[in-house]
Design an enzyme around this catalytic site. Structure first.
Site, short mmCIF file in Angstrom:
data_model
loop_
_atom_site.label_atom_id
_atom_site.label_comp_id
_atom_site.label_asym_id
_atom_site.label_seq_id
_atom_site.Cartn_x
_atom_site.Cartn_y
_atom_site.Cartn_z
N ASP A 1 -7.42 5.33 -8.58
CA ASP A 1 -6.83 4.96 -7.31
C ASP A 1 -7.43 3.58 -6.93
O ASP A 1 -8.46 3.18 -7.47
CB ASP A 1 -7.22 6.05 -6.31
CG ASP A 1 -7.05 5.61 -4.89
OD1 ASP A 1 -5.94 5.20 -4.54
OD2 ASP A 1 -8.04 5.66 -4.12
N ASP B 1 -7.65 1.72 -3.18
CA ASP B 1 -8.43 1.70 -1.94
C ASP B 1 -9.43 2.86 -1.88
O ASP B 1 -9.07 4.00 -2.14
CB ASP B 1 -7.51 1.79 -0.71
CG ASP B 1 -6.64 0.56 -0.56
OD1 ASP B 1 -5.83 0.30 -1.48
OD2 ASP B 1 -6.76 -0.14 0.47
P1 IMP Z 1 -4.43 3.57 -2.68
O1 IMP Z 1 -5.69 4.11 -2.06
O2 IMP Z 1 -4.73 2.63 -3.81
O3 IMP Z 1 -3.50 4.68 -3.10
O4 IMP Z 1 -3.68 2.63 -1.60
C1 IMP Z 1 -3.26 3.12 -0.34
C2 IMP Z 1 -3.07 1.98 0.62
O5 IMP Z 1 -2.17 0.99 0.12
C3 IMP Z 1 -2.41 2.42 1.91
O6 IMP Z 1 -3.32 2.99 2.79
C4 IMP Z 1 -1.80 1.14 2.44
O7 IMP Z 1 -2.75 0.47 3.23
C5 IMP Z 1 -1.53 0.31 1.22
N1 IMP Z 1 -0.10 0.12 0.93
C6 IMP Z 1 0.53 -1.05 0.79
N2 IMP Z 1 1.82 -0.88 0.48
C7 IMP Z 1 2.03 0.44 0.41
C8 IMP Z 1 3.19 1.22 0.09
O8 IMP Z 1 4.29 0.73 -0.20
N3 IMP Z 1 3.00 2.55 0.12
C9 IMP Z 1 1.82 3.12 0.40
N4 IMP Z 1 0.72 2.43 0.68
C10 IMP Z 1 0.82 1.08 0.69
MG MG Z 2 -7.49 5.66 -2.01
#
Ligand code: IMP
Ligand code: MG
Length: 435
Positions: A155, A157
């Site tokens: 993942d 973030d």
């Molecule tokens: P992950 O933790 O890598 O899955 O990223 C999640 C974060 O990506 C979300 O909390 C958003 O801040 C950001 N984000 C940006 N664009 C999108 C999208 O199209 N769908 C969902 N999250 C997005």
């Molecule tokens: Mg995450």
């Protein structure tokens, strides 16, 4: 079904992991019976602390060995489609899912106890985090001992970088990912962040991409072993040293599974329309400092102005409202396209598809054939037992890494620093095995 249901739902289902809570409950018994809280204030020294620690250690180990046995039994049930009866574990923890490997929990406990001194504690019982880390260690041991790790997906973030930040060149995660590639493990970054162009992903991942481009430690095929799967399962990019921003978009027809290729654009639009209306409703009723963001494969709300923080309770309420609204809508009930509503920490998004599809695409991309597979690895795709997904969102509702559990093994981390520890543990186990 009204107030009580809602209170219980709020208190239990979406905020807790039933398996971890259950193990925690089992460990609480010896903690209560055998811990010696008065030892801390015992001036005569009548309480032998090392003896108490050994006793606690022995009893915690025994419990984890018993749970380990129950998982073996659960796996035997899972592998026997003729058996109509649920496993004992399924009866005790109804939400339990499939296991792709057995889990050496006793050994994992001993390892974590040597790091966290769980048995030495007299006032704080084995916690959620203790159990989560024991499960992670057991999974690291399993993927390196019972088989070979072929694919690691991450993942973005909170896992690779702090929420909303990017992977900087100085991040300690970068050399560890390069090391995994050097050990011929394929890497997929499976993030919800949904962008249609490479520059946006480069902005989030430049520390890794630049390091990959310049390193002499990897051969070209190892460099080719990194892909980025964005928007859960919507945009695929492969590492490409000659492309602008070091990433080349891969056209959908090259990687969609047959099931995904059947998702109809009208159904997708319908799901997003319902989600958008529900999100707008929440912004209104909860008076959220947020604006709506609609994309071709997602719809979300983000804070406005961007530095504002939407209260956690409001984010959770929004996810649960949108999830329920979608489930009850005609588009949701038809189940023609999967979707994933989640709380991103600062925002809420509903994406088309989910990480089980994102990880499946990685398994197929790096597998030896393009036959369909969903964690089972038919037709040469990398199997669930040879796949590890690392993420921070594993609660069953309002979280997006959770879905990856249906197609491979997983590790649940709580910060990028924990990802570093996990990768070190993994590297040590892989090196031990190699020697
Ligand atoms: P992950 O933790 O890598 O899955 O990223 C999640 C974060 O990506 C979300 O909390 C958003 O801040 C950001 N984000 C940006 N664009 C999108 C999208 O199209 N769908 C969902 N999250 C997005
Ligand atoms: Mg995450």
């Amino acid at each position: 079904m009204t107030t009580r249901y809602r209170v219980e739902y709020a208190l239990k289902t979406h905020r807790r992991d039933q398996f971890i809570e259950w193990i925690k409950g089992l460990l609480a018994v010896p903690f209560v019976l055998y811990s010696q809280p008065h030892g801390a204030i015992d001036r005569q020294g009548t309480v032998n602390l090392s003896q108490t620690r050994e006793e606690a250690h022995r009893r915690y180990s025994e419990i984890l060995r018993d749970v380990e046995g129950m998982i073996d039994d659960h796996i035997a049930h899972q592998n026997d489609p003729e058996n109509p009866f649920p496993s004992k574990l399924k009866l005790l923890v109804p939400s339990i899912g499939p296991f792709f490997t057995r889990l050496p929990l006793e050994a994992a406990f001993k390892y974590q106890d040597s790091k966290r001194y769980i048995s030495s504690r007299r006032f704080v019982s084995p916690s959620f985090n203790d159990v989560r880390l024991i499960l992670n260690s057991a999974q690291m041991m399993a993927v390196t001992t019972y088989g070979t790790l072929q694919l690691a997906t991450f993942d973005g973030d909170v896992t690779l970088y702090e929420d909303g930040q990017s992977l900087e060149p100085t991040s300690p995660i970068v050399p560890r990912l390069i090391d995994l590639l050097r050990k011929n493990v394929k890497i997929g970054i499976v993030t919800a962040a949904g962008y249609t162009t490479a520059d946006k992903y480069y902005a989030r991942l430049h520390g890794l991409l630049d390091a990959l481009a310049s390193t002499t430690e990897l051969n070209p095929s190892q460099k080719q072993s990194l892909i980025v799967m964005g928007g859960e399962a919507n945009y695929l990019f492969e590492f490409s040293p000659s492309s602008p921003h070091l990433l080349a978009p891969v056209p959908r027809e090259k990687w969609l599974t047959p099931e995904m290729a059947a998702w109809d654009d009208r159904d997708i639009a319908q799901v997003l329309d319902v989600a958008e209306a529900a999100l707008r409703d929440c912004v209104r009723t909860l008076n959220l400092p947020a604006v709506l963001m609609r994309k071709d494969r997602a719809v979300g709300i983000v804070p406005n102005p961007p530095e504002t923080r939407i209260p956690r309770e409001s984010l959770e309420e929004t996810v649960l409202v949108v999830q329920k609204t979608l489930e009850l809508s005609a588009a949701g009930r038809a189940r023609r396209v999967p979707f994933c509503a989640f709380n991103g920490g600062r925002d809420v998004f509903v994406d088309i598809g989910d990480k089980s599809w994102g990880v499946t695409v990685c398994q197929r991309w790096f597998g030896s054939s393009s036959e369909p597979s969903r964690g089972q690895g038919e037709g040469g795709a990398i199997k669930g037992q040879n796949t590890l997904h690392v993420g921070d969102q594993f609660l069953s509702a309002g979280a997006n890494d959770f879905r990856a559990r249906s197609v491979g093994t997983t590790a649940w981390i709580a910060s990028p620093a924990e990802t570093v520890d996990l990768l070190d543990e993994l590297a040590e186990l892989m090196e031990k095995r190699a020697s």
